[in-house]
Design a protein around this motif. Structure first.
Motif, short mmCIF file in Angstrom:
data_model
loop_
_atom_site.label_atom_id
_atom_site.label_comp_id
_atom_site.label_asym_id
_atom_site.label_seq_id
_atom_site.Cartn_x
_atom_site.Cartn_y
_atom_site.Cartn_z
N LEU A 55 0.81 -1.21 0.00
CA LEU A 55 0.00 0.00 0.00
C LEU A 55 0.85 1.26 0.00
N THR A 56 0.45 2.21 -0.82
CA THR A 56 1.02 3.54 -0.80
C THR A 56 0.08 4.48 -0.04
N VAL A 57 -1.23 4.21 -0.15
CA VAL A 57 -2.20 5.01 0.60
C VAL A 57 -2.04 4.72 2.08
N THR A 58 -2.32 5.72 2.93
CA THR A 58 -2.03 5.56 4.35
C THR A 58 -3.24 5.74 5.27
N SER A 59 -4.19 6.59 4.90
CA SER A 59 -5.30 6.85 5.82
C SER A 59 -6.30 5.70 5.79
N ASP A 60 -7.07 5.59 6.85
CA ASP A 60 -8.09 4.53 6.92
C ASP A 60 -9.10 4.68 5.78
N PHE A 61 -9.49 5.91 5.49
CA PHE A 61 -10.46 6.16 4.41
C PHE A 61 -9.91 5.68 3.07
N GLU A 62 -8.66 6.03 2.77
CA GLU A 62 -8.07 5.65 1.49
C GLU A 62 -7.91 4.14 1.37
N ILE A 63 -7.48 3.49 2.44
CA ILE A 63 -7.32 2.03 2.42
C ILE A 63 -8.67 1.35 2.25
N THR A 64 -9.67 1.84 2.96
CA THR A 64 -11.02 1.26 2.86
C THR A 64 -11.59 1.45 1.46
N LEU A 65 -11.42 2.65 0.90
CA LEU A 65 -11.91 2.91 -0.45
C LEU A 65 -11.23 2.01 -1.47
N LEU A 66 -9.91 1.88 -1.37
CA LEU A 66 -9.17 1.00 -2.28
C LEU A 66 -9.65 -0.44 -2.15
N ALA A 67 -9.78 -0.92 -0.92
CA ALA A 67 -10.22 -2.30 -0.70
C ALA A 67 -11.63 -2.52 -1.28
N ASN A 68 -12.52 -1.55 -1.10
CA ASN A 68 -13.88 -1.69 -1.63
C ASN A 68 -13.91 -1.63 -3.15
N LEU A 69 -13.12 -0.76 -3.75
CA LEU A 69 -13.07 -0.71 -5.21
C LEU A 69 -12.54 -2.01 -5.79
N ILE A 70 -11.54 -2.60 -5.13
CA ILE A 70 -11.01 -3.88 -5.58
C ILE A 70 -12.06 -4.98 -5.43
N THR A 71 -12.76 -4.98 -4.30
CA THR A 71 -13.77 -6.01 -4.05
C THR A 71 -14.94 -5.90 -5.01
N LEU A 72 -15.34 -4.69 -5.37
CA LEU A 72 -16.48 -4.50 -6.27
C LEU A 72 -16.16 -4.85 -7.72
N THR A 73 -14.89 -5.03 -8.03
CA THR A 73 -14.50 -5.39 -9.38
C THR A 73 -14.52 -6.92 -9.52
N GLY A 88 -3.73 2.47 -11.27
CA GLY A 88 -5.13 2.76 -11.50
C GLY A 88 -5.80 3.32 -10.26
N PHE A 89 -6.44 2.43 -9.51
CA PHE A 89 -7.23 2.85 -8.35
C PHE A 89 -6.40 3.62 -7.32
N GLU A 90 -5.25 3.09 -6.95
CA GLU A 90 -4.48 3.72 -5.88
C GLU A 90 -4.01 5.12 -6.27
N ARG A 91 -3.53 5.29 -7.49
CA ARG A 91 -3.07 6.60 -7.95
C ARG A 91 -4.23 7.60 -8.00
N LYS A 92 -5.39 7.16 -8.50
CA LYS A 92 -6.56 8.05 -8.59
C LYS A 92 -7.06 8.44 -7.20
N ILE A 93 -7.00 7.51 -6.26
CA ILE A 93 -7.42 7.82 -4.88
C ILE A 93 -6.50 8.87 -4.29
N MET A 94 -5.20 8.72 -4.47
CA MET A 94 -4.25 9.70 -3.93
C MET A 94 -4.43 11.06 -4.60
N GLU A 95 -4.72 11.08 -5.90
CA GLU A 95 -4.94 12.36 -6.58
C GLU A 95 -6.20 13.04 -6.06
N ALA A 96 -7.24 12.28 -5.81
CA ALA A 96 -8.53 12.86 -5.43
C ALA A 96 -8.58 13.30 -3.97
#
Length: 157
Positions: free
Chosen positions: A94-112, A147-155
């Motif tokens: 993981l490059t993302v660090t906050s709970d929100f970012e990790i949760t969002l990444l995990a959910n985006l991966i799971t929904l795919t 993909g997802f991780e880079r876009k989450i960090m940008e947003a």
């Protein structure tokens, strides 16, 4: 974030004034208040608001693109006469660090389709992901990171 709250409050006021809480009226109120905030963006310091909205829209677009591509890939795998894929679990750094970012990444991966977030390591440095096809784990890790991780960090940073 405060401009989003102001935008939503303007929508509530719009709905109260018009007396109509239809989806079309709420959407029109949101666009009208967003336009009003855009007009005064220099006075309220709202330049980041519009950039963030665009980046979040880009993340949503990427999610729907990945959703369609992975659904197609899984559908093709299922109808093949030979099931020649290698399911497995891998650790994604993981490059993302906050709970929100990790949760969002995990959910985006799971929904795919074809992937599932299994767990996060205790030190929050790895996300364990189950994939239907782990024949090229490094490419999958690269796809998630670029993909997802880079876009989450940008947003959200």
């Amino acid at each position: 974030m405060t401009l989003l709250i102001v935008n939503v409050l303007f929508v509530v006021v719009w709905v109260a004034i018009t007396g109509s809480a239809t989806l079309l009226n709420i959407g029109f109120g949101f666009l009208l208040s967003a336009f009003a905030l855009w007009l005064i963006r220099d006075q309220v310091g709202g330049r980041n608001y519009w950039t963030r909205i665009g980046r979040i829209a880009s993340l949503i677009g990427l999610f729907f693109k990945e959703l369609m591509l992975s659904a197609w890939t899984v559908a093709v795998m299922v109808v093949k006469p030979r099931l020649d894929f290698q399911p497995g679990i891998f650790a994604f750094p993981l490059t993302v660090t906050s709970d929100f970012e990790i949760t969002l990444l995990a959910n985006l991966i799971t929904l795919t389709p074809g992937t599932l977030s299994v767990d996060v390591s205790e030190d929050r440095r790895f996300l364990y992901v189950h994939a239907v096809d782990c024949s090229n784990i490094e490419a999958t890790k690269r796809d998630i990171a670029n993909g997802f991780e880079r876009k989450i960090m940008e947003a959200f940073r």
